[in-house]
Design an enzyme around this catalytic site. Structure first.
Site, PDB file in Angstrom:
ATOM      1  N   ARG A 206       0.837  -1.215   0.000  1.00  0.00           N
ATOM      2  CA  ARG A 206       0.000   0.000   0.000  1.00  0.00           C
ATOM      3  C   ARG A 206       0.867   1.258   0.000  1.00  0.00           C
ATOM      4  NH1 ARG A 206      -2.178   0.721   6.223  1.00  0.00           N
ATOM      5  NH2 ARG A 206      -0.421  -0.278   7.213  1.00  0.00           N
TER       6      ARG A 206
ATOM      7  N   SER B 227      -4.757   4.813   5.869  1.00  0.00           N
ATOM      8  CA  SER B 227      -4.608   3.386   5.556  1.00  0.00           C
ATOM      9  C   SER B 227      -4.186   3.159   4.120  1.00  0.00           C
ATOM     10  CB  SER B 227      -5.923   2.643   5.809  1.00  0.00           C
ATOM     11  OG  SER B 227      -6.258   2.676   7.171  1.00  0.00           O
TER      12      SER B 227
ATOM     13  N   GLU C  59     -18.966   4.512  -0.195  1.00  0.00           N
ATOM     14  CA  GLU C  59     -18.202   3.981  -1.320  1.00  0.00           C
ATOM     15  C   GLU C  59     -18.985   4.011  -2.629  1.00  0.00           C
ATOM     16  OE1 GLU C  59     -18.700   2.393   1.579  1.00  0.00           O
ATOM     17  OE2 GLU C  59     -16.720   2.473   2.532  1.00  0.00           O
TER      18      GLU C  59
ATOM     19  N   PHE D 119     -14.422  -3.154   0.309  1.00  0.00           N
ATOM     20  CA  PHE D 119     -15.350  -2.049   0.044  1.00  0.00           C
ATOM     21  C   PHE D 119     -15.152  -1.479  -1.362  1.00  0.00           C
ATOM     22  CE2 PHE D 119     -14.119  -1.518   4.699  1.00  0.00           C
ATOM     23  CZ  PHE D 119     -14.956  -2.539   5.090  1.00  0.00           C
TER      24      PHE D 119
ATOM     25  N   HIS E  29      -5.472  -3.675   1.601  1.00  0.00           N
ATOM     26  CA  HIS E  29      -5.909  -4.646   2.608  1.00  0.00           C
ATOM     27  C   HIS E  29      -6.614  -5.835   1.958  1.00  0.00           C
ATOM     28  CE1 HIS E  29      -4.872  -1.180   4.945  1.00  0.00           C
ATOM     29  NE2 HIS E  29      -5.231  -1.712   6.101  1.00  0.00           N
TER      30      HIS E  29
ATOM     31  N   ASP F 238      -8.266  -7.950  11.874  1.00  0.00           N
ATOM     32  CA  ASP F 238      -9.640  -7.464  11.696  1.00  0.00           C
ATOM     33  C   ASP F 238     -10.606  -8.593  11.339  1.00  0.00           C
ATOM     34  OD1 ASP F 238      -9.270  -4.876  12.410  1.00  0.00           O
ATOM     35  OD2 ASP F 238      -9.168  -4.074  10.374  1.00  0.00           O
TER      36      ASP F 238
ATOM     37  N   ARG G 117      -1.720  -4.839   3.116  1.00  0.00           N
ATOM     38  CA  ARG G 117      -1.339  -4.142   4.338  1.00  0.00           C
ATOM     39  C   ARG G 117       0.000  -4.586   4.924  1.00  0.00           C
ATOM     40  NH1 ARG G 117      -2.970  -5.306  10.057  1.00  0.00           N
ATOM     41  NH2 ARG G 117      -2.781  -3.344  11.195  1.00  0.00           N
TER      42      ARG G 117
END
Lengths: 281, 318
Positions: free
Chosen positions: B14, B41, B62, B87, B113, B121, B171
């Protein structure tokens, strides 16, 4: 500037186009199309500043986005009669290999169309994006969009409505066709919208109401007023009160003709109520 | 002889995206960025700081972000949207389908991610279906680079390409081993290791694992060919077919469900042109769970050790 009579004549011809297009292929959406005929005629012939020809980027001209794409018959008719493509091409509506797909699309390269629509609730976001692009390009022209009232049941609209107010997208005039009808019945019965005006105002928009959305002069007055309200750090919403199926008596005030084509006899009645003005395609 | 690749310092992919976007901000004034409340992020802070007028914070919305991106292309902008892979795809599939893909808009959907290495998560955020979702859309380019340098190069390259692109990255800090100055060519597989006994085709985080596996296999006297497939669509058919013509068997490796992923795309090419034994390193039609990235890669069989086993197995099937 066209006279009211000229605009009314064009509207009558557009109604004939709509009826003949959906009749020929026994499919399509005449109800909402007829209800918005005056609006489209006013928008494309008087309200919008348009360049000759068509290019996708549409710099230095006003742009329009149709979110409720199922009313493609009125869109196609008005685009053709505004010179975007040959009027004869209306003959190909919904046929195989046509540029006039059931719902509008850029895929076949039909001039005048800048986004596909049909799956509801997406046009407001697209219009906002185009409005932001205009601002970045220092282009002072406006973005117009049209949305069904039932379509406001799609949640994406409210994401977009919240964004536009929070970010002062004040070069956008979003019109909602308040005809009170959707496929399964009236909007009150299916999922009551409450006060659309109060909702837009609560989100921070300026709202203009056009009580008689099937009257050319009322539309011109309301849209001209909406234009004067742009550039004031708020997006502008026009609530256009229309009658679904307007101009064909047996199609009016009902959701029955949302997505149903007239048969031969019904076509004849409808056409008789709207005598030829500019010439059929 | 195996070629040696050196990890010049582990970094997250990322951050490669963020660095690429920073460069684009300077070099291409039409590039704009949209983010749904995940600026940090997605490592989009630099772009936002340097070009606030070209950065659109849309909030946790989104669907609106994708629609706005489509609209921004009308007027010549090149929008890069940023949020988590979950998303960026499943949540907004119809918006991407109608307003971006079918409408042929020049939108770059940039998704961080991705996969199971999102870690703690858990499954709500660990999408393992996104490659499949995106590759099914007509006209959509699907890119899954392997390290920081390649992600940066890919980010820069997709701005030059006209059309919708899905760029997938992650990530965790992973080995950074591709040359810093390597040009990114969409659809062109990279031949990393020559071999004769088995072809290993890997994408994303699994590329480094594939190189590690090749080393182990070499020690066991097995010669493995390693190909980095950073572009899943369009797929470099020729690179794959040329390699299996030599080796006669193949292992595909990806951080994704075996249904809909790279492995299936490879299987289709092989079925059409050159039926070849294939083993799949991928998740087995399952959701993920909480854990550290390393624990999850181990538990779900997405590492060098699993690639070695799959290679030994597929060689026996020749």
């Amino acid at each position: 500037m066209a006279s009211t009579q000229q605009l009314n004549d064009l509207t009558t011809q557009v109604r004939r186009d709509i009826l003949r297009m959906v009749h020929k292929v026994n499919s399509g959406h005449p109800g909402g199309s007829l209800g918005c005929a005056e609006f489209f005629v006013a928008l494309y012939n008087e309200i919008m500043e348009r360049k000759e020809g068509f290019d996708m980027d549409g710099k230095n001209e006003d742009l329009f986005f149709l979110s409720n794409g199922h009313i493609s018959p009125v869109y196609y008719s008005v685009l053709a009669r505004a010179g975007y493509f040959p009027v004869d091409e209306l003959n190909t509506f919904r046929l195989i290999d046509s540029r006039l797909q059931g719902h509008p699309t850029t895929h076949e390269g039909l001039p005048g169309i800048r986004i596909a629509s049909g799956s509801l609730g997406q046009g407001m976001s697209v219009a906002i994006g185009a409005a932001e692009a205009k601002k970045l390009n220092k282009d002072n022209h406006l973005i117009y969009s049209l949305h069904g009232d039932g379509e406001l049941q799609e949640g994406q609209n409210w994401e977009a409505i919240m964004y536009a107010a929070a970010n002062k997208v004040d070069n956008l005039i979003a019109t909602v066709d308040l005809n009170g009808q959707q496929i399964d019945g009236s909007t009150d019965q299916v999922l009551n919208l409450g006060s659309v005006r109060a909702k837009f105002e609560a989100f921070g928009w300026t709202v203009v109401e056009i009580e008689n959305g099937n009257n050319i002069e009322a539309i011109l007055e309301g849209m001209t007023k909406a234009k004067t309200l742009t550039g004031q750090e708020k997006p502008v919403c026009v609530l256009l009160k229309t009658v679904m199926g307007n101009g064909v008596d047996f199609m009016m005030h009902t959701h029955a003709w949302h997505g149903k084509a007239p048969n031969d006899e019904q076509l004849e009645i409808g056409l008789n109520q709207n005598p030829e003005t500019l010439g059929d395609y | 002889m195996t070629k040696t690749y050196t990890n010049t310092g582990s970094k997250d992919t990322r951050s490669g995206f963020g660095a690429g976007l920073t460069e684009l901000g300077k070099s291409n004034e039409n590039v704009v960025a949209l983010c749904a409340d995940l600026t940090g992020s997605l490592k989009m802070d630099d772009f936002k700081a340097n070009h606030p007028e070209r950065f659109f914070q849309v909030g946790i919305a989104e669907a609106n972000m994708i629609g706005m991106a489509a609209g921004l292309t009308i007027g010549g902008k090149i929008p890069f949207t940023g949020t988590f892979a979950n998303f960026s795809t499943g949540r907004v599939y119809d918006q991407i389908r109608q307003s971006v893909a079918y409408s042929g808009k020049n939108v770059k959907i940039c998704a961080s991610h991705a996969g199971i290495t999102l870690g703690e998560d858990g499954a709500t955020h660990q999408i393992l279906e996104d490659i499949g979702l995106m590759k099914m859309l007509p006209g959509m380019v699907v890119i899954n680079p392997c390290d920081y340098n390649q992600t940066k190069a890919a980010t820069i390259a997709i701005a030059e390409y006209e059309g919708p692109v899905y760029l997938r990255f992650g990530r965790p800090k992973v080995a950074n081993f591709t040359p810093e100055d390597q040009k990114f060519e969409i659809g062109k597989a990279l031949h990393l290791q020559s071999g004769t006994d088995v072809t290993i085709v890997a994408t994303g985080h699994l590329v480094w694992e594939a190189l590690e596996a090749a080393k182990t296999l070499n020690e066991k006297g097995i010669s493995a060919e390693v190909i980095n497939i950073h572009t899943i669509k369009p797929l470099d058919d020729k690179a794959i077919l040329d390699s299996v013509t030599k080796t006669g068997c193949i292992v595909t490796a990806e951080e994704h469900n075996y249904l809909g992923g790279l492995g299936e795309s490879v299987a289709r090419i092989l079925a059409q042109h050159k039926p070849t034994p294939q083993e799949f390193i991928a998740t087995n039609d399952t959701f993920g769970e909480s854990g550290t990235p390393a624990q999850l890669m181990d538990k779900y069989g997405l590492n060098a050790e699993a690639i070695v086993k799959a290679s030994e197995k597929v060689i026996k099937r020749k």
